[in-house]
Design a protein around this motif. Structure first.
Motif, PDB file in Angstrom:
ATOM      1  N   ASP A  22       0.798  -1.228   0.000  1.00 17.47           N
ATOM      2  CA  ASP A  22       0.000   0.000   0.000  1.00 17.47           C
ATOM      3  C   ASP A  22       0.832   1.279   0.000  1.00 17.47           C
ATOM      4  N   THR A  23       2.045   1.220   0.536  1.00 20.31           N
ATOM      5  CA  THR A  23       2.831   2.458   0.706  1.00 20.31           C
ATOM      6  C   THR A  23       4.096   2.537  -0.145  1.00 20.31           C
ATOM      7  N   GLU A  24       4.588   1.397  -0.649  1.00 18.72           N
ATOM      8  CA  GLU A  24       5.850   1.414  -1.388  1.00 18.72           C
ATOM      9  C   GLU A  24       5.759   0.867  -2.803  1.00 18.72           C
ATOM     10  N   TRP A  25       5.208  -0.330  -2.935  1.00 21.45           N
ATOM     11  CA  TRP A  25       5.264  -1.045  -4.206  1.00 21.45           C
ATOM     12  C   TRP A  25       4.556  -0.241  -5.296  1.00 21.45           C
ATOM     13  N   GLY A  26       5.287   0.030  -6.346  1.00 24.18           N
ATOM     14  CA  GLY A  26       4.712   0.764  -7.468  1.00 24.18           C
ATOM     15  C   GLY A  26       4.771   2.278  -7.339  1.00 24.18           C
ATOM     16  N   LYS A  27       5.276   2.773  -6.217  1.00 23.15           N
ATOM     17  CA  LYS A  27       5.398   4.226  -6.026  1.00 23.15           C
ATOM     18  C   LYS A  27       6.778   4.658  -6.534  1.00 23.15           C
ATOM     19  N   PRO A  28       6.828   5.665  -7.400  1.00 19.25           N
ATOM     20  CA  PRO A  28       8.114   6.084  -7.958  1.00 19.25           C
ATOM     21  C   PRO A  28       9.146   6.449  -6.890  1.00 19.25           C
ATOM     22  N   ILE A 184      -6.867  -1.079  -4.751  1.00 18.22           N
ATOM     23  CA  ILE A 184      -7.057   0.220  -4.085  1.00 18.22           C
ATOM     24  C   ILE A 184      -5.942   1.195  -4.452  1.00 18.22           C
ATOM     25  N   CYS A 185      -4.718   0.684  -4.643  1.00 18.18           N
ATOM     26  CA  CYS A 185      -3.604   1.572  -4.986  1.00 18.18           C
ATOM     27  C   CYS A 185      -3.722   2.130  -6.402  1.00 18.18           C
ATOM     28  N   LYS A 186      -4.228   1.339  -7.321  1.00 13.62           N
ATOM     29  CA  LYS A 186      -4.440   1.825  -8.687  1.00 13.62           C
ATOM     30  C   LYS A 186      -5.593   2.825  -8.704  1.00 13.62           C
ATOM     31  N   MET A 187      -6.627   2.525  -7.921  1.00 15.34           N
ATOM     32  CA  MET A 187      -7.790   3.417  -7.854  1.00 15.34           C
ATOM     33  C   MET A 187      -7.389   4.790  -7.304  1.00 15.34           C
ATOM     34  N   GLN A 188      -6.427   4.818  -6.358  1.00 13.06           N
ATOM     35  CA  GLN A 188      -5.974   6.081  -5.783  1.00 13.06           C
ATOM     36  C   GLN A 188      -5.155   6.887  -6.789  1.00 13.06           C
ATOM     37  N   ASP A 189      -4.521   6.178  -7.738  1.00 10.94           N
ATOM     38  CA  ASP A 189      -3.683   6.860  -8.734  1.00 10.94           C
ATOM     39  C   ASP A 189      -4.505   7.480  -9.858  1.00 10.94           C
ATOM     40  N   ILE A 190      -5.752   7.042 -10.013  1.00  5.40           N
ATOM     41  CA  ILE A 190      -6.572   7.524 -11.128  1.00  5.40           C
ATOM     42  C   ILE A 190      -7.083   8.929 -10.848  1.00  5.40           C
TER      43      ILE A 190
END
Length: 190
Positions: A22-28, A184-190
């Motif tokens: 939720d906090t790291e994976w996939g975050k630049p 949820i992480c992809k939804m937050q990025d949209i």
């Protein structure tokens, strides 16, 4: 009515794993040392699950000087042998030696005027690749970009940086966003 939170299906229920997802994976990630840490840790994962390495990450940070390449490069064979006795990390001589080797390669890059973050991010034109996978089974284990990154790192002398490891690294550090579309992480990025 309770709303169910959807996350990528590779997760298990371990709170450490969920927090990481939720906090790291996939975050630049652009910090040189954090990128260096992650390429080393992804190499430690070879043949193991990521949760195994994630649970040992604090021990790696402690034993490898918070991944300061200059301090790691000073480790000698006696230090490596001592590290082999520490159950807080994966006790595999080749993997431990790869971190020392990679630190030396990182330093050589810096001495040659190559910024590690700029080098890494150059493979995605300095912009995260956004994928829109519906399920984890669609996500590739490697891509043309991870193959090229692997080759470039190997040319610079890095170890444990195969194309699959490089793709996992790219996912972890946000060079590619492979959160599934319902996550949820992809939804937050949209």
């Amino acid at each position: 009515m309770e709303c169910k939170i959807i996350r990528c299906s590779w997760l298990n229920e371990d709170p450490i794993y969920i927090t990481y997802h939720d906090t790291e994976w996939g975050k630049p990630q652009y910090d040189n040392i954090r990128l260096f840490e992650m390429i080393c840790l992804e190499g430690q994962q070879a043949g193991l699950s990521w949760i195994t390495i994630l649970k040992k990450r604090d021990n790696y940070r402690r034993l490898f000087h918070n991944f300061d390449p200059y301090k790691i490069a000073q480790l000698n064979s006696e230090d490596v042998n001592k590290l082999l006795t520490d159950s807080g990390i994966v006790r595999h001589k080749g993997k431990i030696e790869s971190i020392v080797n990679n630190a030396k390669c990182y330093i050589t890059m810096k001495e040659n005027g190559e910024d590690f973050s700029d080098f890494i991010w150059g493979y995605v034109n300095n912009s995260p690749i956004e994928n829109y996978w519906k399920s984890n089974c669609e996500i590739p284990a490697e891509t043309d970009v991870s193959i090229e990154l692997s080759k470039a790192l190997k040319r610079r002398g890095f170890k444990y940086v195969g194309s699959t490891i490089c793709y996992a690294f790219m996912q972890a550090c946000g060079l590619v966003n492979d959160h599934i579309t319902d996550c949820i992480c992809k939804m937050q990025d949209i």
